[in-house]
Design a protein around this motif. Structure first.
Motif, PDB file in Angstrom:
ATOM      1  N   HIS A 108     -10.144  -1.755   3.269  1.00 15.94           N
ATOM      2  CA  HIS A 108     -10.261  -2.278   1.900  1.00 15.94           C
ATOM      3  C   HIS A 108      -9.864  -3.750   1.857  1.00 15.94           C
ATOM      4  O   HIS A 108     -10.543  -4.573   1.205  1.00 15.94           O
TER       5      HIS A 108
ATOM      6  N   GLY B 182       0.821  -1.201   0.000  1.00 15.64           N
ATOM      7  CA  GLY B 182       0.000   0.000   0.000  1.00 15.64           C
ATOM      8  C   GLY B 182       0.854   1.249   0.000  1.00 15.64           C
ATOM      9  O   GLY B 182       1.979   1.250   0.514  1.00 15.64           O
TER      10      GLY B 182
ATOM     11  N   PHE C   6      -6.924   1.648   3.866  1.00 17.28           N
ATOM     12  CA  PHE C   6      -6.258   0.525   3.196  1.00 17.28           C
ATOM     13  C   PHE C   6      -6.571  -0.775   3.920  1.00 17.28           C
ATOM     14  O   PHE C   6      -6.937  -1.790   3.306  1.00 17.28           O
TER      15      PHE C   6
ATOM     16  N   ASP D  19       0.136  -1.855  -4.740  1.00 17.31           N
ATOM     17  CA  ASP D  19      -1.054  -2.519  -5.282  1.00 17.31           C
ATOM     18  C   ASP D  19      -2.293  -1.667  -5.036  1.00 17.31           C
ATOM     19  O   ASP D  19      -3.299  -1.797  -5.732  1.00 17.31           O
ATOM     20  N   TYR D  20      -2.205  -0.797  -4.009  1.00 16.99           N
ATOM     21  CA  TYR D  20      -3.363   0.010  -3.611  1.00 16.99           C
ATOM     22  C   TYR D  20      -2.877   1.393  -3.212  1.00 16.99           C
ATOM     23  O   TYR D  20      -1.951   1.535  -2.400  1.00 16.99           O
TER      24      TYR D  20
END
Length: 286
Positions: free
Chosen positions: A281, A250, A278, A264-265
């Motif tokens: 999520h 993240g 995060f 990835d995020y």
């Protein structure tokens, strides 16, 4: 996800270096539901304890950018520091460059009166030309330094060195980026230490034998957790090593581009509780 790892400044903490009630409640809920949490930060251990005092369950802690690891019972399980004679060499160079410096061990972050005076003088000089920038730097620079709950102001370098057995980390902050970059270039040549920046106005040094990533790998070996099952989030260059080894990566919306490119995020900013969003999520996906 079997372990959630978050940086503090620029990530879990807002711009005023505080933890929001929303983020606190989210982390407490995650841990109460059985998810281990690890705080991985450049701050020293006792400073972190003040920040997490309202946690219902103690998280794992990686302090001083990987120099120490504490388990969720407060027991130190890993430590690699910079020897005192090397700390002396480092701060003598920083003094010669008229740079502020701090030395951290597990108990305190030490700063000399001279170092604080250097910061105040830099801010006054900047403010004489640009009052808006001075105000910004007062939050970014003095705000960060003075937000350390375990900050200990000592008379001089000799007093500082007499107060420590070794240093988990040595850091320097300046309002002048050219001074930071010059010193970083100098210390990058020393293979005994690891040099990096956690935000644009500072640089930090630890033993070359450790980093957040090395410490996280060691913690996962102890916990018998595969790194692919670890989620880690950060915002700056000192977070690179742990995000590289984590299977779920993240980045904060306020983070540097290098971190964002790995992620990835992409989370919201630290003033929007991005780190716990995060986490939410990820838990919603499971």
């Amino acid at each position: 996800m079997k372990l959630f790892v978050t940086d503090l400044d620029g990530t879990l903490l807002a711009s005023d270096h505080t933890l929001s009630p929303y983020s606190l409640a989210s982390l407490n809920s995650a841990m109460e539901n059985g998810l281990p949490v690890c705080i991985a930060t450049g701050r020293s251990y006792s400073d972190i304890l003040e920040i997490i005092k309202d946690f219902k369950i103690r998280p794992y802690i990686i302090s001083s950018n990987g120099a120490s690891i504490y388990d969720n019972n407060g027991k130190k399980i890993y430590s690699i520091s910079i020897p005192k004679d090397q700390v002396k060499d480092i701060i003598q160079y920083l003094q010669g460059q008229n740079l502020e410096y701090e030395v951290a061990d597990d108990d305190y972050t030490y700063i000399t009166k001279e170092s604080l005076a250097i910061l105040h003088k830099e801010l006054e000089d900047v403010g004489a030309l640009d009052s808006a920038k001075k105000k910004e730097l007062e939050q970014d620079i003095l705000g960060l330094v003075l937000s350390q709950g375990n900050l200990k102001v000592v008379e001089d370098m000799e007093t500082l060195l007499n107060s420590i057995d070794s240093g988990n980390s040595v850091s320097s902050i300046s309002a002048y980026l050219n001074k930071i970059h010059k010193a970083m270039e100098y210390f990058t040549m020393d293979k005994r230490i690891r040099t990096f920046s956690s935000w644009k106005y500072n640089f930090e040094m630890t033993s070359s034998k450790t980093s957040k990533g090395i410490a996280l790998t060691h913690l996962c070996e102890i916990l018998q957790i595969d790194l692919q099952d670890v989620a880690a989030i950060g915002d700056n260059y000192n977070d690179l090593s742990m995000i590289k080894v984590a299977g779920i990566k993240g980045a904060m919306g306020n983070g540097v581009e290098h971190i964002k490119a790995m992620a990835d995020y992409l989370a919201p900013t630290n003033d929007e509780d991005g780190a716990v969003k995060f986490l939410q999520h990820l838990t919603e996906k499971e």
